[in-house]
Design a protein around this motif. Structure first.
Motif, PDB file in Angstrom:
ATOM      1  N   TYR A  26      24.287  28.702  29.020  1.00  0.00           N
ATOM      2  CA  TYR A  26      25.170  28.578  30.181  1.00  0.00           C
ATOM      3  C   TYR A  26      25.008  29.736  31.164  1.00  0.00           C
ATOM      4  CZ  TYR A  26      29.392  28.958  32.958  1.00  0.00           C
ATOM      5  OH  TYR A  26      30.261  29.125  33.990  1.00  0.00           O
ATOM      6  N   PRO A  27      25.130  31.020  30.735  1.00  0.00           N
ATOM      7  CA  PRO A  27      24.969  32.103  31.713  1.00  0.00           C
ATOM      8  C   PRO A  27      23.568  32.219  32.280  1.00  0.00           C
ATOM      9  CG  PRO A  27      25.196  32.990  29.492  1.00  0.00           C
ATOM     10  CD  PRO A  27      25.493  31.528  29.400  1.00  0.00           C
ATOM     11  N   VAL A  28      22.588  31.680  31.585  1.00  0.00           N
ATOM     12  CA  VAL A  28      21.208  31.781  32.067  1.00  0.00           C
ATOM     13  C   VAL A  28      20.862  30.653  33.031  1.00  0.00           C
ATOM     14  CG1 VAL A  28      18.785  31.711  31.361  1.00  0.00           C
ATOM     15  CG2 VAL A  28      20.430  33.017  30.015  1.00  0.00           C
ATOM     16  N   LEU A  29      21.303  29.423  32.727  1.00  0.00           N
ATOM     17  CA  LEU A  29      20.873  28.259  33.491  1.00  0.00           C
ATOM     18  C   LEU A  29      21.923  27.691  34.438  1.00  0.00           C
ATOM     19  CD1 LEU A  29      19.004  26.311  30.649  1.00  0.00           C
ATOM     20  CD2 LEU A  29      18.019  27.849  32.349  1.00  0.00           C
ATOM     21  N   VAL A  30      23.201  27.915  34.146  1.00  0.00           N
ATOM     22  CA  VAL A  30      24.261  27.258  34.921  1.00  0.00           C
ATOM     23  C   VAL A  30      25.017  28.235  35.809  1.00  0.00           C
ATOM     24  CG1 VAL A  30      26.358  25.857  34.778  1.00  0.00           C
ATOM     25  CG2 VAL A  30      24.524  25.525  33.100  1.00  0.00           C
ATOM     26  N   GLU A  83      36.502  33.950  23.542  1.00  0.00           N
ATOM     27  CA  GLU A  83      35.783  33.732  22.289  1.00  0.00           C
ATOM     28  C   GLU A  83      34.271  33.803  22.493  1.00  0.00           C
ATOM     29  OE1 GLU A  83      36.657  33.194  19.095  1.00  0.00           O
ATOM     30  OE2 GLU A  83      38.789  33.549  19.495  1.00  0.00           O
ATOM     31  N   GLN A  84      33.821  33.494  23.697  1.00  0.00           N
ATOM     32  CA  GLN A  84      32.387  33.492  23.979  1.00  0.00           C
ATOM     33  C   GLN A  84      31.934  34.749  24.716  1.00  0.00           C
ATOM     34  OE1 GLN A  84      31.246  29.477  25.613  1.00  0.00           O
ATOM     35  NE2 GLN A  84      33.427  29.119  25.317  1.00  0.00           N
ATOM     36  N   GLY A  85      32.836  35.691  24.901  1.00  0.00           N
ATOM     37  CA  GLY A  85      32.478  36.925  25.590  1.00  0.00           C
ATOM     38  C   GLY A  85      32.307  36.758  27.080  1.00  0.00           C
ATOM     39  N   LEU A  86      32.971  35.746  27.662  1.00  0.00           N
ATOM     40  CA  LEU A  86      32.885  35.493  29.093  1.00  0.00           C
ATOM     41  C   LEU A  86      34.239  35.697  29.745  1.00  0.00           C
ATOM     42  CD1 LEU A  86      30.809  32.177  28.962  1.00  0.00           C
ATOM     43  CD2 LEU A  86      29.932  34.447  29.469  1.00  0.00           C
ATOM     44  N   PHE A  87      34.264  35.693  31.073  1.00  0.00           N
ATOM     45  CA  PHE A  87      35.514  35.730  31.806  1.00  0.00           C
ATOM     46  C   PHE A  87      35.392  34.817  33.011  1.00  0.00           C
ATOM     47  CE2 PHE A  87      32.980  39.544  32.492  1.00  0.00           C
ATOM     48  CZ  PHE A  87      32.686  39.477  33.839  1.00  0.00           C
ATOM     49  N   SER A  88      36.508  34.544  33.646  1.00  0.00           N
ATOM     50  CA  SER A  88      36.532  33.536  34.705  1.00  0.00           C
ATOM     51  C   SER A  88      35.667  33.939  35.886  1.00  0.00           C
ATOM     52  CB  SER A  88      37.971  33.296  35.173  1.00  0.00           C
ATOM     53  OG  SER A  88      38.448  34.422  35.874  1.00  0.00           O
ATOM     54  N   LEU A  89      35.245  32.945  36.660  1.00  0.00           N
ATOM     55  CA  LEU A  89      34.451  33.207  37.856  1.00  0.00           C
ATOM     56  C   LEU A  89      35.237  34.001  38.881  1.00  0.00           C
ATOM     57  CD1 LEU A  89      32.878  29.652  38.224  1.00  0.00           C
ATOM     58  CD2 LEU A  89      31.721  31.698  37.399  1.00  0.00           C
ATOM     59  N   GLU A  90      36.554  33.767  38.943  1.00  0.00           N
ATOM     60  CA  GLU A  90      37.394  34.502  39.887  1.00  0.00           C
ATOM     61  C   GLU A  90      37.417  35.982  39.550  1.00  0.00           C
ATOM     62  OE1 GLU A  90      41.752  34.080  42.016  1.00  0.00           O
ATOM     63  OE2 GLU A  90      41.375  33.069  40.108  1.00  0.00           O
ATOM     64  N   LYS A  91      37.544  36.313  38.253  1.00  0.00           N
ATOM     65  CA  LYS A  91      37.525  37.721  37.849  1.00  0.00           C
ATOM     66  C   LYS A  91      36.163  38.342  38.112  1.00  0.00           C
ATOM     67  CE  LYS A  91      41.138  37.561  34.311  1.00  0.00           C
ATOM     68  NZ  LYS A  91      41.465  37.734  32.864  1.00  0.00           N
ATOM     69  N   SER A  92      35.106  37.548  37.944  1.00  0.00           N
ATOM     70  CA  SER A  92      33.769  38.051  38.234  1.00  0.00           C
ATOM     71  C   SER A  92      33.629  38.404  39.711  1.00  0.00           C
ATOM     72  CB  SER A  92      32.726  36.997  37.843  1.00  0.00           C
ATOM     73  OG  SER A  92      31.429  37.417  38.173  1.00  0.00           O
ATOM     74  N   ARG A  93      34.206  37.560  40.587  1.00  0.00           N
ATOM     75  CA  ARG A  93      34.148  37.857  42.029  1.00  0.00           C
ATOM     76  C   ARG A  93      34.960  39.096  42.361  1.00  0.00           C
ATOM     77  NH1 ARG A  93      34.632  32.208  42.127  1.00  0.00           N
ATOM     78  NH2 ARG A  93      36.870  32.321  42.528  1.00  0.00           N
ATOM     79  N   LEU A  94      36.138  39.238  41.762  1.00  0.00           N
ATOM     80  CA  LEU A  94      36.974  40.409  42.017  1.00  0.00           C
ATOM     81  C   LEU A  94      36.270  41.693  41.570  1.00  0.00           C
ATOM     82  CD1 LEU A  94      40.482  39.046  40.933  1.00  0.00           C
ATOM     83  CD2 LEU A  94      39.656  39.472  43.254  1.00  0.00           C
ATOM     84  N   ARG A  95      35.462  41.580  40.546  1.00  0.00           N
ATOM     85  CA  ARG A  95      34.699  42.732  40.072  1.00  0.00           C
ATOM     86  C   ARG A  95      33.484  42.987  40.978  1.00  0.00           C
ATOM     87  NH1 ARG A  95      30.180  43.022  36.739  1.00  0.00           N
ATOM     88  NH2 ARG A  95      29.935  44.988  35.592  1.00  0.00           N
ATOM     89  N   GLY A  96      32.840  41.901  41.430  1.00  0.00           N
ATOM     90  CA  GLY A  96      31.625  42.056  42.213  1.00  0.00           C
ATOM     91  C   GLY A  96      31.860  42.552  43.626  1.00  0.00           C
ATOM     92  N   ASP A  97      33.008  42.220  44.214  1.00  0.00           N
ATOM     93  CA  ASP A  97      33.289  42.641  45.590  1.00  0.00           C
ATOM     94  C   ASP A  97      33.268  44.156  45.758  1.00  0.00           C
ATOM     95  OD1 ASP A  97      33.395  40.019  46.304  1.00  0.00           O
ATOM     96  OD2 ASP A  97      35.580  39.897  46.412  1.00  0.00           O
ATOM     97  N   VAL A 121      33.582  23.574  36.147  1.00  0.00           N
ATOM     98  CA  VAL A 121      32.260  23.557  35.522  1.00  0.00           C
ATOM     99  C   VAL A 121      32.245  24.486  34.317  1.00  0.00           C
ATOM    100  CG1 VAL A 121      29.796  23.969  35.894  1.00  0.00           C
ATOM    101  CG2 VAL A 121      31.193  23.046  37.748  1.00  0.00           C
ATOM    102  N   GLN A 122      32.848  25.652  34.461  1.00  0.00           N
ATOM    103  CA  GLN A 122      32.871  26.607  33.352  1.00  0.00           C
ATOM    104  C   GLN A 122      33.753  26.101  32.207  1.00  0.00           C
ATOM    105  OE1 GLN A 122      32.166  31.025  33.422  1.00  0.00           O
ATOM    106  NE2 GLN A 122      34.363  30.978  33.757  1.00  0.00           N
ATOM    107  N   ARG A 123      34.871  25.464  32.530  1.00  0.00           N
ATOM    108  CA  ARG A 123      35.728  24.905  31.480  1.00  0.00           C
ATOM    109  C   ARG A 123      34.992  23.816  30.699  1.00  0.00           C
ATOM    110  NH1 ARG A 123      39.967  25.533  35.350  1.00  0.00           N
ATOM    111  NH2 ARG A 123      39.791  23.348  36.035  1.00  0.00           N
ATOM    112  N   ARG A 124      34.192  23.037  31.411  1.00  0.00           N
ATOM    113  CA  ARG A 124      33.406  21.997  30.747  1.00  0.00           C
ATOM    114  C   ARG A 124      32.400  22.612  29.774  1.00  0.00           C
ATOM    115  NH1 ARG A 124      29.046  18.346  33.975  1.00  0.00           N
ATOM    116  NH2 ARG A 124      28.131  17.242  32.193  1.00  0.00           N
ATOM    117  N   ALA A 125      31.796  23.728  30.167  1.00  0.00           N
ATOM    118  CA  ALA A 125      30.847  24.407  29.278  1.00  0.00           C
ATOM    119  C   ALA A 125      31.555  24.937  28.037  1.00  0.00           C
ATOM    120  CB  ALA A 125      30.163  25.547  30.026  1.00  0.00           C
ATOM    121  N   THR A 126      32.773  25.427  28.211  1.00  0.00           N
ATOM    122  CA  THR A 126      33.532  25.953  27.074  1.00  0.00           C
ATOM    123  C   THR A 126      33.822  24.857  26.059  1.00  0.00           C
ATOM    124  OG1 THR A 126      34.556  27.594  28.522  1.00  0.00           O
ATOM    125  CG2 THR A 126      35.625  27.176  26.418  1.00  0.00           C
TER     126      THR A 126
END
Length: 350
Positions: free
Chosen positions: A237-241, A288-302, A266-271
């Protein structure tokens, strides 16, 4: 020099920096009530039609002698048809494909494209766009003059614009919607244009969230092609999607909650594809999979993007600064060599 406008295949430059730098100027003008036109330009078979003679002239202008650059000349090729070879033909155009040297040569060749340009021009390899304010007759005339300069450059350098693909995007509430000409061809207008795999539109950035469709299709292929439902499958998932959902997101960050939800689905479907996690809440399943939401990723990336910009990670550096090329062994007049005979040395002095 590649010019300040070149962002493709250039150290410290990214597709993201290209988009942010260009559209920041555009949106600032629109925000104060100005009308802006963006002209998206497309070279026809750019990497295949670069004339070797002109590339050699540019290389020598940067200080390389004829002996150092003659490896680019004298290339020949032939075609096999029905077990028979045609005659050898000289190769007089194009840059090496699938190599590091090819894009470098193209950047050198196109480095003077922005000479004399008064409007805002930005390049990413062969992808070029030009913007100018058009709410005054002077602004419209300046933009047209720049288009004439670009057409003149193309004719001089034996390049051609694919004018059917060159489009104009009109922005601003009181945009007059004037037509622009490239050579003798009037350019068509568009309401949505794809720029470096990001969508720019006259309405909102919601169209960019169409990336969720492509990500969902890739996820569907994983679901059908991989029978395992163990946690080991989740690295796909993190590599291809996920890259489809996060590419350039600091530029087009989803503006509405419906857009945020569209991406998160899309991420919920992968989970839920992982055995034993389908019944868990989304946040817990991601944890459980060592991931976090896309929204948190954006807040971190900004803030990371802002910090890198303020730190100077994206500062403009002269092309070929601190980079020298030397040949292994002794350079002789009768030598014959290719890319493998060269080494690159980098000097990171400021």
């Amino acid at each position: 020099m590649t010019g300040k406008s070149q962002q493709g295949f250039t150290k410290g430059k990214l597709c993201l920096t290209n988009l942010i730098a260009f559209y920041d100027k555009v949106t600032c003008s629109v925000d104060v009530g100005r009308a802006v036109d963006i002209v998206y330009l497309d070279f026809s078979k750019a990497f295949h039609t670069v004339p070797h003679s002109l590339v050699l002239e540019n290389l020598m202008r940067y200080g390389l002698d004829k002996c150092s650059v003659r490896w680019l000349t004298g290339c020949t090729q032939r075609v096999l048809v029905n077990s028979s070879f045609l005659n050898w033909q000289p190769v007089t155009s194009g840059v090496p494909q699938g190599s590091i040297l090819g894009p470098t040569l193209f950047n050198i060749f196109i480095s003077d494209l922005d000479d004399g340009i008064k409007c805002t021009l930005m390049k990413s390899a062969d992808g070029t766009k030009l913007s100018g304010q058009v709410d005054t007759s002077e602004g419209r005339a300046t933009l047209q003059e720049d288009l004439d300069r670009l057409e003149e450059w193309a004719n001089k350098n034996l390049m051609k614009f694919n004018k059917d693909k060159c489009k104009v995007l009109c922005l601003g509430k009181h945009n007059p919607g004037v037509q622009h000409r490239l050579g003798s061809t009037w350019l068509g207008s568009s309401s949505v244009e794809r720029d470096l795999e990001s969508w720019w539109t006259t309405s909102s950035m919601s169209d960019q969230c169409a990336a969720a469709k492509k990500a969902s299709r890739v996820l569907g292929c994983i679901n059908k092609g991989i029978t395992s439902r163990d946690k080991e499958v989740i690295p796909l998932y993190p590599v291809l999607v996920r890259p489809h959902l996060e590419y350039g997101v600091q530029f087009w960050s989803p503006p509405y909650k419906k857009d945020v939800d569209r991406l998160e689905r899309v991420q919920r479907r992968a989970t839920r594809m992982v055995q034993g996690l389908g019944s868990l809440p989304c946040e817990e399943g991601l944890r459980e999979q060592g991931l976090f939401s896309l929204e948190k990723s954006r807040l971190r990336g900004d803030p990371i993007t802002v910090f890198q910009h303020l730190k100077g990670s994206y500062k403009e550096t002269p092309f070929l600064q601190g980079v020298t090329w030397k040949r292994r062994g002794i350079m002789g007049a009768s030598d014959s060599w290719g890319d493998s005979d060269w080494t690159q040395e980098e000097n990171f002095s400021q």
